[in-house]
Design an enzyme around this catalytic site. Structure first.
Site, PDB file in Angstrom:
ATOM      1  N   VAL A  77     -18.107 -17.166  -3.627  1.00  0.00           N
ATOM      2  CA  VAL A  77     -19.212 -16.276  -3.295  1.00  0.00           C
ATOM      3  C   VAL A  77     -20.407 -16.636  -4.168  1.00  0.00           C
ATOM      4  O   VAL A  77     -20.287 -16.732  -5.390  1.00  0.00           O
ATOM      5  CB  VAL A  77     -18.841 -14.795  -3.498  1.00  0.00           C
ATOM      6  CG1 VAL A  77     -20.013 -13.904  -3.100  1.00  0.00           C
ATOM      7  CG2 VAL A  77     -17.629 -14.429  -2.655  1.00  0.00           C
ATOM      8  N   ASP A  82      -7.648  -2.734   4.334  1.00  0.00           N
ATOM      9  CA  ASP A  82      -7.471  -3.283   2.988  1.00  0.00           C
ATOM     10  C   ASP A  82      -8.381  -2.567   1.997  1.00  0.00           C
ATOM     11  O   ASP A  82      -8.966  -3.188   1.110  1.00  0.00           O
ATOM     12  CB  ASP A  82      -7.754  -4.787   2.977  1.00  0.00           C
ATOM     13  CG  ASP A  82      -7.240  -5.454   1.694  1.00  0.00           C
ATOM     14  OD1 ASP A  82      -6.243  -4.962   1.135  1.00  0.00           O
ATOM     15  OD2 ASP A  82      -7.843  -6.451   1.265  1.00  0.00           O
ATOM     16  N   GLY A 126     -18.619 -15.094  -7.984  1.00  0.00           N
ATOM     17  CA  GLY A 126     -17.195 -14.787  -7.876  1.00  0.00           C
ATOM     18  C   GLY A 126     -16.505 -15.743  -6.933  1.00  0.00           C
ATOM     19  O   GLY A 126     -17.154 -16.467  -6.174  1.00  0.00           O
ATOM     20  N   GLY A 135     -12.391 -16.483  -4.791  1.00  0.00           N
ATOM     21  CA  GLY A 135     -10.998 -16.152  -4.542  1.00  0.00           C
ATOM     22  C   GLY A 135     -10.270 -17.384  -4.054  1.00  0.00           C
ATOM     23  O   GLY A 135     -10.801 -18.494  -4.096  1.00  0.00           O
ATOM     24  N   GLY A 136      -9.055 -17.190  -3.566  1.00  0.00           N
ATOM     25  CA  GLY A 136      -8.247 -18.322  -3.149  1.00  0.00           C
ATOM     26  C   GLY A 136      -8.780 -19.031  -1.925  1.00  0.00           C
ATOM     27  O   GLY A 136      -8.547 -20.221  -1.742  1.00  0.00           O
ATOM     28  N   MET A 137      -9.513 -18.315  -1.064  1.00  0.00           N
ATOM     29  CA  MET A 137      -9.998 -18.910   0.178  1.00  0.00           C
ATOM     30  C   MET A 137     -11.434 -19.408   0.083  1.00  0.00           C
ATOM     31  O   MET A 137     -11.847 -20.245   0.886  1.00  0.00           O
ATOM     32  CB  MET A 137      -9.908 -17.871   1.310  1.00  0.00           C
ATOM     33  CG  MET A 137      -8.503 -17.578   1.767  1.00  0.00           C
ATOM     34  SD  MET A 137      -7.790 -18.950   2.690  1.00  0.00           S
ATOM     35  CE  MET A 137      -8.761 -18.884   4.193  1.00  0.00           C
ATOM     36  N   GLY A 138     -12.216 -18.891  -0.864  1.00  0.00           N
ATOM     37  CA  GLY A 138     -13.609 -19.294  -0.870  1.00  0.00           C
ATOM     38  C   GLY A 138     -14.361 -18.890  -2.114  1.00  0.00           C
ATOM     39  O   GLY A 138     -13.825 -18.273  -3.031  1.00  0.00           O
ATOM     40  N   LYS A 155     -20.626 -15.787   1.234  1.00  0.00           N
ATOM     41  CA  LYS A 155     -19.233 -16.227   1.087  1.00  0.00           C
ATOM     42  C   LYS A 155     -19.027 -17.520   1.870  1.00  0.00           C
ATOM     43  O   LYS A 155     -19.428 -17.623   3.025  1.00  0.00           O
ATOM     44  CB  LYS A 155     -18.275 -15.148   1.576  1.00  0.00           C
ATOM     45  CG  LYS A 155     -16.806 -15.558   1.476  1.00  0.00           C
ATOM     46  CD  LYS A 155     -15.866 -14.366   1.524  1.00  0.00           C
ATOM     47  CE  LYS A 155     -15.939 -13.590   2.805  1.00  0.00           C
ATOM     48  NZ  LYS A 155     -14.909 -12.538   2.867  1.00  0.00           N
TER      49      LYS A 155
END
Length: 432
Positions: free
Chosen positions: A31, A138, A24, A26-29, A45
């Protein structure tokens, strides 16, 4: 389930963890599925090189320090990290199961007794986190993984100490996910209290029981407005009558009107006991149900049954070939849904939808479990940027790894077999 092999530019290892594949991003990193020298699977991550700067390192270091202080049977365990290296990384327990968002969207809402069991489990887990002086901040369906041993909470990247009113966020900037955000958190109130996690848990339980959130709209701006508007009541349509008192209290506009987490546990127990079941039975049934439906998808995918297709493929930073269960004779780890950051440049305050990096579904064999539920009635709009499937293509030629990057790594037998099958399946599907 589906996963993708490592890209040529991906590292082969980070710290003591060998990397086996991508699960997987996301915008920052990104996994990765990793493995310790002793064969322990891990979700590793890594911050993308393009976003590594002093601020991102500081945020990452803060996340690491927070995770070091958190413990509990329903929390994905911290395994190791390094925020100072050239490519900062963080390793946590790999939970082999789908997240709650994906389960509900593919299998339908949970029955009320299983929703109550989920509420009791997570409320107790959050209560333990709060006693450690922390808030999650969150909590959302994508941050709850339904593993073979029950649900676990992940992604404490926004966790903050309850007594602290400062953070790495700028003034008038709100960090979190609007669809599950408490009104006071959305309004930028500081310091936050335990009530923000109570609200988020209520929003998540509503989604688990109905397939929709308290407030939904086409854009984050509109969701933000609905959440903060005292005159707009949460949408509880479709919620089972036995859960309405609990959900109404947890989603109260004013923080002081919400129940404590201990009260949430007791109300969930009451719902379960009113249906002639003990809490331990309901917990076991929840785990059996989620494991059984995940197993059904594995079998259907292997048999080529399109009516129960496997989980959607993970988003990928670069185009790659996807591998399905039909390519492997043992299940391969999967992805989890991810959200790219959504920054709302409002004058006051700003809303940022956080990055979610997590592992995905499992394939446990469960004999005594209820069958699949009817499909979700609707696909709610959560106001965040939608995922787009990665294109199934690859550059005509892939650069080879330099010989100096090749090194002997310790494998368990299962890890070697999984890696070999990934490579073989990838080679068979490559267009060259």
């Amino acid at each position: 389930m589906q996963t993708t092999p490592l890209n040529p530019e991906d590292p082969l290892s980070l710290g003591d963890f060998e990397l086996l594949g991508r699960i997987g991003h996301g915008g920052m990193g990104q996994v990765f599925l990793g493995e310790s020298p002793g064969g322990e699977p891990a979700a590793v991550k890594v911050i993308k090189p393009s976003v590594v700067d002093s601020e991102s390192r500081q945020r990452f270091a803060q996340e690491i320090e927070v995770l070091k202080t958190i413990w509990g049977p329903r929390i994905a365990a911290f395994l190791g990290a390094d925020a100072e290296t050239g490519q900062p990384w963080l390793a946590t327990e790999y939970v082999d199961g789908p997240d709650l968002a994906r389960h509900v969207k593919t299998q339908g809402p949970l029955p009320s007794v299983l929703t109550a069991a989920l509420g009791a489990i997570l409320a107790e887990a959050l209560s333990a986190v709060h006693t450690q002086g922390l808030l999650h901040r969150d909590l959302k369906p994508a941050n709850v993984l339904l593993g073979p041993n029950g649900p676990k909470i992940i992604d404490f990247g926004l966790a903050a100490f309850t007594e602290s009113s400062s953070s790495l966020t700028a003034p008038h900037q709100v960090v979190g996910t609007p669809i599950c955000m408490a009104p006071e958190q959305a309004a930028g109130v500081k310091p936050l209290t335990a009530a923000v996690d109570v609200y988020a848990l209520g929003a998540m339980l509503l989604f688990a029981a109905t397939g929709h959130y308290p407030h939904e709209a086409a854009t984050p701006y509109m969701v933000f407005h609905l959440v903060t508007d005292p005159g707009t009541a949460p949408d509880l349509s479709g919620a089972p009558s036995e859960l309405l008192p609990l959900l109404t209290g947890m989603l109260a506009q004013n923080a002081e009107d919400r129940p404590s987490l201990a009260e949430v546990v007791q109300q969930c127990r009451s719902v379960i006991e009113a249906q002639g079941m003990k809490i331990a039975q309901a917990r076991r049934r929840l785990t059996a149900h989620t494991a059984h439906t995940a197993g059904q998808r594995h079998k259907a995918a292997s048999a080529g049954d399109s009516t129960l297709s496997p989980w959607p493929a993970p988003m990928s930073d670069t185009p790659g070939t996807e591998i399905t269960p039909a390519d492997l004779d043992t299940p391969a780890p999967s992805d989890a849904p991810t959200h790219s950051p959504t920054v709302v440049d409002a004058p006051s305050p700003t809303v940022i939808d956080t990055v979610v990096d997590a592992p995905g579904p499992a394939d446990p064999a469960v004999q005594d479990a209820p069958g699949p539920l009817p499909p979700v009635r609707r696909d709610p709009s959560d106001g965040s940027r939608r995922e787009q499937p990665a294109p199934d293509r690859r550059p005509p030629t892939a650069p080879k790894r330099p010989k100096e990057a090749t090194h002997t790594l310790r494998h368990s037998v299962q890890a070697r077999r999984t890696a070999e099958r990934l490579r073989a399946a990838y080679a068979a599907k490559a267009p060259f």
